[in-house]
Design an enzyme around this catalytic site. Sequence first.
Site, PDB file in Angstrom:
ATOM      1  N   GLU A  86      48.016  45.703   8.618  1.00 16.82           N
ATOM      2  CA  GLU A  86      49.038  45.411   7.606  1.00 16.82           C
ATOM      3  C   GLU A  86      48.627  46.000   6.254  1.00 16.82           C
ATOM      4  OE1 GLU A  86      50.042  41.212   7.828  1.00 16.82           O
ATOM      5  OE2 GLU A  86      51.418  41.651   9.474  1.00 16.82           O
TER       6      GLU A  86
ATOM      7  N   GLU B 286      52.643  43.287  16.308  1.00 17.86           N
ATOM      8  CA  GLU B 286      52.524  41.823  16.293  1.00 17.86           C
ATOM      9  C   GLU B 286      53.920  41.249  16.181  1.00 17.86           C
ATOM     10  OE1 GLU B 286      50.061  40.144  13.168  1.00 17.86           O
ATOM     11  OE2 GLU B 286      48.572  41.710  13.460  1.00 17.86           O
TER      12      GLU B 286
HETATM   13  C1  GAL Z   1      49.811  38.855  10.323  1.00 12.87           C
HETATM   14  C2  GAL Z   1      48.406  39.414  10.416  1.00 12.87           C
HETATM   15  C3  GAL Z   1      47.591  38.673  11.465  1.00 12.87           C
HETATM   16  C4  GAL Z   1      47.744  37.192  11.305  1.00 12.87           C
HETATM   17  C5  GAL Z   1      49.202  36.822  11.323  1.00 12.87           C
HETATM   18  C6  GAL Z   1      49.484  35.357  11.130  1.00 12.87           C
HETATM   19  O1  GAL Z   1      50.387  39.187   9.120  1.00 12.87           O
HETATM   20  O2  GAL Z   1      48.411  40.780  10.726  1.00 12.87           O
HETATM   21  O3  GAL Z   1      46.253  39.050  11.361  1.00 12.87           O
HETATM   22  O4  GAL Z   1      47.162  36.813  10.113  1.00 12.87           O
HETATM   23  O5  GAL Z   1      49.864  37.471  10.286  1.00 12.87           O
HETATM   24  O6  GAL Z   1      48.877  34.606  12.075  1.00 12.87           O
END
Ligand code: GAL
Length: 975
Positions: free
Chosen positions: A172, A263
């Site tokens: 990110e 993700e």
């Molecule tokens: C995303 C991030 C992950 C984790 C997730 C929330 O933004 O890439 O590492 O923090 O949020 O669980």
Amino acid sequence: MSILLFTFTYVDTKPSQVTWDEYSFKINGERLMLFSGEVHPYRMPVQSLHLDVFQKIKAMGFNAISFYVFWGILEPKRGEISFEGFRDLQPFFDAAMKAGIYLVARPGPYINAETAGGGFPGWGTYTPGLWRTSNTTYLDAYAGYIEAVGSKIAANQITKGGPVILVQSENEYSGFQPPYTEDFDYEAKLMQSLRDAGITVPITTNDAWPGAHYTSVDVYGYDSYPNGFDCSHPYTWLTDAVPEWLWGGHEDANPDDLNAVYEFQGGAFDGWGGSGYDTCAILTGPEFERVFYKNQFAMSTTYLNLYMIFGGTNWGGIAHPGVYTSYDYGSAIAEDRTLREKYYELKLQANFLAVSPAYLTTRPMNIYSTQGSFTGNSALKTTQVLDVVGNKTGFYVVRQTDASTNALQTYTLQLPTSLGTLTIPTIGGLLSLNGKDSKIHVVDYTAGSTELVYSTGEIFTWATIDGRDVIVLYGNAGELHETAFKFSGQAPVARVLSGTGTIKQQTLSGGALAIQYTTSGQTVFQVRNTLVYIFVDRTTAYEFWVLHPPSNGAFAQFNTKNPIIIKGGYLLRSVSTSESTLAITGDLNSTASFEIIAPKASSQKVTFNGGTLTLGRTSYGTLTAKRTVNLPSVTIPNLSTLNWKTADSLPEISRTYSDAKWTVANHTSSINPVVPLTSAVLYAGDYGYHTGNILWRGHFAATGAETGFTVDVLGGSAFGYSVWLDSTFIGSWEGDAVHGEFTGTFNFPAVLAKGSAHVLTILQDHMGYEEDWTAGSDAFKTPRGIINYSFVGSNSTTVSTWKVTGNLGGESYVDKTRGPLNEGGLFGERQGWHLPGFNDAAWATGKPTTGISKAGVSFFRTTFNLNIPKGVDYPLALVVTNSTTNPHFRSQLYVNGYQFGKYINHIGPQKSFPVPQGILNYNGVNTLAVSLWAAGAAGAKLDSLALQLTAKVESTLPAVVNQPSPAWTTRPGAY
Ligand code: GAL
């Protein structure tokens, strides 16, 4: 003299094993839907349990796992990289090969992940230069780590016969602290470092949203958490929560690549004082999965990674201040490795996509004009997803326009098909969609030799077995559905072969037989050579598994050919065939009634977990068998009746205690962005203490005027601290879920004699370093320690010496097996009292449920035996109850030396702390140690502490090997 210059240029030889285009990834030239789940190796320290989790993910129909690597635990001291103990990644790679599942490696260096420092090592907090930029001090800082971890990953790439198919750079890299902006130089350099370490597979990155950051990677993608993280309102969805706009973002950012989501919300994290993970599992439950994942499929997403699929545990000091010990995440696979209903819903979706190759070359055709499309009902949105390469198959994804509604809608579909535009159901009646539901209706869909003109009943799977097509359809209880089968020549007649459902049938002009059914019970019917299963409800469909016998060679377990469909069982892990025997392995929590759809020749005999099944046969040729469950009873020790020993763990406040061996806190400057206000820098990190409890001692000579002490301490959300003047407790900031920093004033009990020598002792909690989500913010450097202090009534009192300690050895931590974050700075931790084998014979008798009667810290120890037979998976948890008398205390729970629980009684919410087999020795002696820090003058106790089973499953989980748990040995120099 001439100097010969050799320049090495990196030759970009993209491996043929992993390629891609605008539609999908291809492995060895074959398109596939990569349905992936996130698992973190460091959150499951029992390496032999990776395979159990991977098999469960694979059995769901997934084919990939994405994982972070936590730099901070691999290089806790700059330049000293260790893969010892649970930190070795090779067992994780090996388990993926054994399970037959691909890996997507995400080594950071920044990972976020609710992990201390967002993955950065503690020494980063005193390393100058902005991190997450091309500042050379940062590039130098990560160089060794990327080289070391990159080469381990490289050795396990698919090109080397391993499971790794993609490697992510950064995490990110999307938000930037002004004046800093996206640093393209950093992006390029980090990619080059990965390449230099031997990474040849495509490099990816996950933008926090499709914002077109870091598009220079091979395959750019993005993240999405559309239901947010408020688990305390698990039924609240925003009306416009479903992110249809992501497609536009993808098309703007990287139209030449597939729509990759690195993700997507698979659960939610929960913070100190939160509502608990069961609520997160509701917020992101089966309804969420149906609506939100199907919306991603409406956008032709062909890489979808669910964060998390198995969250695991923030044991030791893994957590950042925003989360507590459990990282269950409300995921499909719970922290104790049991399966939630979410798991079974995912199984339906993953299996459908796995047998729908036409999906892999689709495009959404009507994004932004989905409302009322194809249904005429504006309360519904329908996305038309067409296979623009095969030019035949269509997927119509229907959902509610208002995501928050619970209202049922009825509709008909007007769909273009190879037989012209049809109004479906063609036999009359109405289709229906519940609130918070979504369906995928197919058009001109090929299932073996069967052509479905359309099906409103959703497809779970199909297979051609012994020359006969088998299609498994499902819908909700009581719903009306229609499926139409193409034919040429004479119209066939469908026949119900079994079950309670009735069907209506009608021939459609152009050559199709439409079958209408209101699902009620499992019904099987036949149309010519096609056997069709329909189910009343998802619960019945949930029972079906699709497994593939291994093929040959190194990638045998990745085989996707020769499916065998089996109904029944809590979990089916594998099938294999040898000659005429079909061997099934799996887990049961109750008696199973199997129905097995397998080639006749290879299923003359069928075994389950090695035992031969007595087979029956249905009228239509499938096999049936019953298998009773074997759940032996076991005795779980009653912790309250064990012999417990106790010792004081705060000798630091005794008059005779010497802090001679402590670190003198005498730095006069710090690179920390939080500018020190004290003359001696009192940031624990600047002295190499980065985790767990921190102790400070300030020596001063009284002026006689001081009446108290004011101190501003920073520890992270939910932290607390207690203060003693010499041996006298003068007060605590007990902590709450909100404050990460607190200024408290504590009165001295009496006037101090002028010139008399005194010492202030401050015990503080360290909740882990902050994350560093915003690049250029250096937020992870936010210190832990004393920000400011003063003496009430006396400006002239000065502390002559400040001393600090955290864990024994600091960055040169003692316990190389359990790693750098497992133990903190309590006296008992420094001495190793939490370890098995420590001789507590001289200690007093005392239980944590008796506790201590004054402010301070005590340690409690006991041992117990477990004798749990093989062949079962009986997860255990340490369970406490909330104590309301003298509620302000903190406890750490150590099992065989591993810290598996941090309990803050007055903040919560976690009361059940799962401890995996392998940390617990299931066949032998276990050592349990408990620290108890009472923050109030009246002391504190645990109201109860018990070891409890959280599930009972007969299991073929792969053999669990106890994680090494080295016993106590003399700790040289311990103080
Ligand atoms: C995303 C991030 C992950 C984790 C997730 C929330 O933004 O890439 O590492 O923090 O949020 O669980």
